[in-house]
Design a protein around this motif. Structure first.
Motif, short mmCIF file in Angstrom:
data_model
loop_
_atom_site.label_atom_id
_atom_site.label_comp_id
_atom_site.label_asym_id
_atom_site.label_seq_id
_atom_site.Cartn_x
_atom_site.Cartn_y
_atom_site.Cartn_z
N TRP A 57 -4.85 -6.14 -2.98
CA TRP A 57 -4.91 -4.63 -2.79
C TRP A 57 -3.65 -4.12 -2.29
N LYS A 58 -2.90 -4.98 -1.42
CA LYS A 58 -1.42 -4.68 -0.81
C LYS A 58 -0.53 -4.82 -1.87
N LEU A 59 -0.66 -5.90 -2.56
CA LEU A 59 0.34 -6.33 -3.71
C LEU A 59 0.08 -5.23 -4.83
N PHE A 60 -0.96 -5.01 -5.32
CA PHE A 60 -1.44 -4.18 -6.41
C PHE A 60 -0.99 -2.79 -6.22
N SER A 61 -1.58 -2.18 -4.87
CA SER A 61 -1.08 -0.95 -4.72
C SER A 61 0.54 -0.70 -4.64
N ASP A 62 1.32 -1.54 -3.90
CA ASP A 62 2.63 -1.42 -3.83
C ASP A 62 3.19 -1.53 -5.15
N ALA A 63 2.80 -2.21 -6.02
CA ALA A 63 3.31 -2.44 -7.33
C ALA A 63 3.23 -1.02 -7.97
N VAL A 64 2.06 -0.53 -7.97
CA VAL A 64 1.88 0.85 -8.42
C VAL A 64 2.82 2.05 -8.17
N ALA A 65 2.65 2.28 -6.66
CA ALA A 65 3.45 3.23 -5.95
C ALA A 65 4.92 2.92 -5.62
N ASN A 66 5.12 1.81 -5.53
CA ASN A 66 6.50 1.55 -5.04
C ASN A 66 7.22 0.37 -5.75
N PRO A 67 7.23 0.23 -6.94
CA PRO A 67 8.20 -0.83 -7.54
C PRO A 67 9.61 -0.68 -7.60
N ILE A 68 10.26 -1.69 -7.57
CA ILE A 68 11.74 -1.49 -7.14
C ILE A 68 12.75 -2.27 -8.36
N PHE A 69 11.69 -2.65 -9.41
CA PHE A 69 12.54 -3.07 -10.64
C PHE A 69 13.93 -3.93 -10.37
N GLU B 59 -4.61 6.15 1.35
CA GLU B 59 -3.69 5.89 2.23
C GLU B 59 -2.38 5.40 1.18
N ALA B 60 -2.86 4.45 0.13
CA ALA B 60 -1.81 3.66 -0.44
C ALA B 60 -1.17 4.77 -1.46
N PHE B 61 -1.76 5.80 -2.28
CA PHE B 61 -1.00 6.71 -3.16
C PHE B 61 -0.93 8.11 -2.73
N LYS B 62 -0.89 8.32 -1.30
CA LYS B 62 -0.74 9.40 -1.01
C LYS B 62 0.63 10.04 -1.27
N GLY B 63 1.79 9.47 -1.46
CA GLY B 63 3.12 9.76 -2.03
C GLY B 63 3.31 10.04 -3.29
N ILE B 64 2.47 9.82 -4.17
CA ILE B 64 2.46 9.94 -5.45
C ILE B 64 2.37 11.57 -5.81
N GLU B 65 3.12 12.03 -6.65
CA GLU B 65 3.07 13.47 -6.85
C GLU B 65 2.30 14.09 -7.90
#
Length: 385
Positions: A77-89, A182-188
């Motif tokens: 979940w930590k890797l998946f949710s961060d890949a969705v919400a915070n990828p850095i390319f 918690e994981a996706f609260k920053g998504i607009e």
């Protein structure tokens, strides 16, 4: 545990000139590092815990998906949710990902099966954005940069109104909701009006051929089909199952004309039916296909025959549902096509289908066809005379 974050829109999100941008964006988001995990850490943790994360996009939607065993769900979940919400390319890893996708495009375009599928989309939805190949072309994809892909992902895809999550596994609703909040609260939450493709009805018969030097020639007849949310869908699907089974028996078992003939409904927002065969004898195969099609269209089959089709469908359905990833895929696609409950209600709807409904549904949608031929063009034109 299996889960997928779905992104609505698919090829309707971008212009045909940008074909491949969304597929690359989702693949890169799932592989090129995140805000909290460098590329090396991301890969190392995924390998250590057996976590499989990937991204891609097709005609109607894109996904970032994750599979892992329940024991390591926290890590997954930590890797998946961060890949969705915070990828850095990460630029170095992005280049490797892009090259891998371009290599895949070469392989897809070399595949006759993939080419005839694309010919189908081009023929049915000619001059429509909906016919765009979501994988794109090598030159177009090669022109995308890490910055342009990051911009597309964050501005076009990362929007709560465009996203939904499907999960199958051992987890409570309360636990999952807490993690999601918690994981996706920053998504607009951004304004989103779906770009609806225009429905096309196939009428009459047409022939499209393409020359290619192949050991085996490929024939496909594409026809109309109801959407998954239509009351005609369940009876029409059973009719197509009957057509596919009879086609297989006649062309492979009885006449030995093809290794894998069949018929399927290509489920999309704008679906179509494909009756297909690969053969070294196109004329005989074409004649056999028409004969089998006409036998199903005539509707001269019994209740026993219908009961057998229903039983076969139930068995295939249960086998398909044995994996959590298949459950996620089926529910997510149903949601894209109307409502996830369409998938949950499918077996009960199948059980209610009558012989008369099958005949009516098949007659309603079997009003025309586009014949597609890939291979020895001279043999192909002779076959359809």
């Amino acid at each position: 545990m299996s889960m997928s974050m779905y992104f609505r829109g698919g090829v309707m999100n971008y212009s045909p000139a940008q074909a491949g941008i969304e597929n690359l964006a989702l693949s890169a988001a799932a592989s090129c590092g995140t805000k909290n995990y460098s590329v090396d850490d991301y890969k190392e943790l995924a390998d250590e815990y057996g976590i499989d994360i990937g991204g891609s996009s097709g005609t109607d939607y894109g996904t970032i998906s994750m599979n892992c065993i329940s024991k390591y769900f926290d890590q997954g979940w930590k890797l998946f949710s961060d890949a969705v919400a915070n990828p850095i390319f990460d630029k170095t890893e992005f280049q490797a990902t892009k090259e891998k996708i371009i290599s895949g495009i070469y392989q897809i375009h070399a595949s006759p099966e993939s080419r005839i599928d694309q010919m189908s989309m081009e023929a049915i939805f000619k001059d429509s954005q909906y016919s765009t190949d979501p994988k794109g072309k090598d030159l177009t994809v090669n022109g995308f940069t890490a910055d342009s892909i990051a911009n597309y992902y964050h501005k076009e895809l990362l929007n709560k109104n465009k996203m939904f999550l499907v999960v199958a596994g051992k987890i409570t609703k309360e636990d999952l909701e807490k993690r999601i909040t918690e994981a996706f609260k920053g998504i607009e939450v951004k304004h989103y009006i779906p770009n609806i493709p225009i429905r096309t009805t196939i009428e009459g018969e047409h022939l499209v051929t393409e020359q290619r030097n192949l050991a085996t020639n490929y024939i496909s007849c594409v026809m109309n089909a109801p959407g998954m949310s239509s009351p005609d869908y369940a009876p029409f699907m059973l009719a197509i199952n009957a057509l596919s089974g009879n086609l297989h028996y006649e062309l492979r078992v009885k006449q030995g004309l093809s290794y894998a003939p069949g018929t399927t409904i290509k489920m999309q927002r704008l679906p179509y039916t494909s009756m297909y065969v690969s053969t070294t004898q196109p004329k005989k195969s074409f004649q056999a296909m028409v004969a089998v099609y006409n036998s199903i269209k005539s509707g001269r089959y019994s209740q026993t025959f219908l009961d057998g089709i229903k039983k076969d469908h139930r068995l295939r359905y249960y086998r398909h549902q044995e994996s959590s990833s298949s459950i996620v895929e089926d529910l997510g696609e149903a949601e894209i096509l109307g409502d996830y409950k369409l998938e949950e209600d499918m077996l009960s709807n199948i059980d209610k289908v009558t012989l008369e409904q099958i005949r009516e549904a098949f007659a309603k949608y079997a009003k025309g066809g586009i014949w597609l031929y890939l291979g020895d063009e001279q043999l192909g034109r002779q076959a359809f005379q």
